[in-house]
Design an enzyme around this catalytic site. Structure first.
Site, short mmCIF file in Angstrom:
data_model
loop_
_atom_site.label_atom_id
_atom_site.label_comp_id
_atom_site.label_asym_id
_atom_site.label_seq_id
_atom_site.Cartn_x
_atom_site.Cartn_y
_atom_site.Cartn_z
N ASP A 47 2.90 -3.92 2.59
CA ASP A 47 2.03 -2.81 2.94
C ASP A 47 1.66 -2.87 4.42
O ASP A 47 1.26 -3.93 4.93
CB ASP A 47 0.74 -2.85 2.12
CG ASP A 47 -0.26 -1.81 2.60
OD1 ASP A 47 -0.08 -0.63 2.26
OD2 ASP A 47 -1.20 -2.17 3.33
N TYR A 52 -2.12 -0.07 12.45
CA TYR A 52 -2.15 -1.50 12.76
C TYR A 52 -1.35 -1.79 14.03
O TYR A 52 -0.13 -1.73 14.04
CB TYR A 52 -1.59 -2.33 11.61
CG TYR A 52 -2.24 -2.10 10.27
CD1 TYR A 52 -3.54 -1.59 10.15
CD2 TYR A 52 -1.56 -2.41 9.09
CE1 TYR A 52 -4.13 -1.39 8.91
CE2 TYR A 52 -2.15 -2.21 7.85
CZ TYR A 52 -3.43 -1.70 7.76
OH TYR A 52 -3.99 -1.50 6.54
N LYS A 78 0.73 4.33 5.54
CA LYS A 78 -0.46 5.17 5.48
C LYS A 78 -0.34 6.40 6.39
O LYS A 78 0.42 6.39 7.36
CB LYS A 78 -1.68 4.34 5.82
CG LYS A 78 -1.78 3.10 4.91
CD LYS A 78 -2.97 2.23 5.21
CE LYS A 78 -3.01 1.05 4.25
NZ LYS A 78 -2.00 0.00 4.59
#
Length: 331
Positions: A47, A52, A78
């Site tokens: 994930d 990030y 995401k």
């Protein structure tokens, strides 16, 4: 609704926050070593997020995974922010130690979700994404704009992700948030499959989730994935709690007491924290991050550690875990 995408072999996954340089400037070579160790130890759920490291983590995951058999792992990323390349002098201040040169904006419209997924596929080099989480649509991230963005997502992200799932373009979708309310709000107006709940359910702090979140997702038939199940490293002894430097009053003492009791039963608090989360029927997986290969190995060892029921009984007797919380011997 698709809730069977994460199976027994996905109980332990790898999260991408640390690889995105949240805590230290991890190099490409170090990131590869962490990812390779995860693969070699048997981890098959990965994930990450474009957030990030301002797309750095997602690129690193993709670079590693694109040569693997695509049917052999589950990959989630995401949506909710769009990224624009900028000069280094214009990179906004963030939590990342060494981000790439990007600026970003929150956008939960249908067009933005489609663009975000297209960008993620391009960055990773993968041909599809298994699970898409709507990222940081919560008050701790967007503040008083939460009602505005929630309505934007109801008209956009929720609908388009359901359509993409139904068309087979993705396998599942849900919220990826640090609060309980957004998951409940999403369930009330859409049909998510799996939600990533970060910082809301750990061996140290879980009462609110037991009372409100778990009953809501169980009733809706939605599964959960645990993010920050170690309170972003605090359980392992780091001087931070849920990505912040402020340690809530009494938490250090609570952690140390649980560690002390764990040692009595020839276990450790990492194993206890992992098994506590997975004991809840609503959780399909836990995805701790790792800044070193050894941490990945420690997590796999923790998964394989058997903890006697007497340990859990003692924690409940001392009031260290909520009396209503599920523990492994009650599954």
């Amino acid at each position: 609704m698709n809730t069977d995408i994460l199976t027994e072999k996905h109980l332990l996954g790898l999260g991408g926050v640390a690889i995105g340089t949240a805590f230290e400037n991890i190099t490409d070579e170090q990131a590869y070593e962490i990812l390779n160790t995860a693969w070699d130890t048997g981890i098959r759920y990965f994930d990450t997020s474009p957030w990030y490291g301002l797309t750095k983590s997602e690129r690193r995951f993709g670079h590693f995974l694109k040569d693997k058999d695509r049917d052999d792992f589950v990959f989630s990323t995401k949506v909710g922010r769009l990224f624009t390349e900028v000069p280094e002098s214009e990179v906004p201040p963030t939590m990342w130690k060494k981000p790439l040169n990007y600026d970003f904006r929150h956008d939960y419209t249908a067009d933005a979700i489609k663009k975000s997924i297209e960008d993620s596929l391009q960055r990773t080099g993968l041909d599809h994404i298994d699970i898409v989480y709507i990222h940081d649509l919560s008050e701790d991230q967007v503040g008083d704009r939460y009602p505005y963005f929630l309505e934007q997502a109801r008209k956009g992200a929720f609908k388009v992700l359901s359509e993409m799932r139904d068309q087979g373009m993705i396998k599942a979708w849900g919220m990826g948030v640090n609060k309980i309310e957004p998951i409940i709000d999403c369930i009330a107006s859409a049909d998510p499959d799996i939600c990533l709940s970060a910082t809301q359910y750990s061996i140290l702090e879980h009462e609110d989730a037991v009372d409100r979140l778990l009953p809501a997702v169980k009733k809706a038939g939605v599964k959960l994935v645990s993010g920050a199940g170690y309170n972003s490293g605090f359980i392992a002894g780091r001087a931070r709690y849920n990505y912040k430097d402020v340690i809530p009053k009494g938490m250090a003492e609570k952690r140390d007491r649980i560690s002390e009791i764990a040692r009595k039963y020839e276990a450790d608090i990492i194993a206890a924290a992992l098994h506590f989360v997975l004991a809840a029927d609503e959780f399909a997986s836990i995805i701790p991050g790792a800044g070193k290969p050894e941490q990945v190995k420690d997590n796999m060892r923790a998964l394989q550690t058997e903890i006697p029921s007497e340990f859990w009984n003692e924690l409940k007797r001392e009031g260290l875990i909520y009396e209503k919380a599920q523990v492994p011997d009650q599954r």
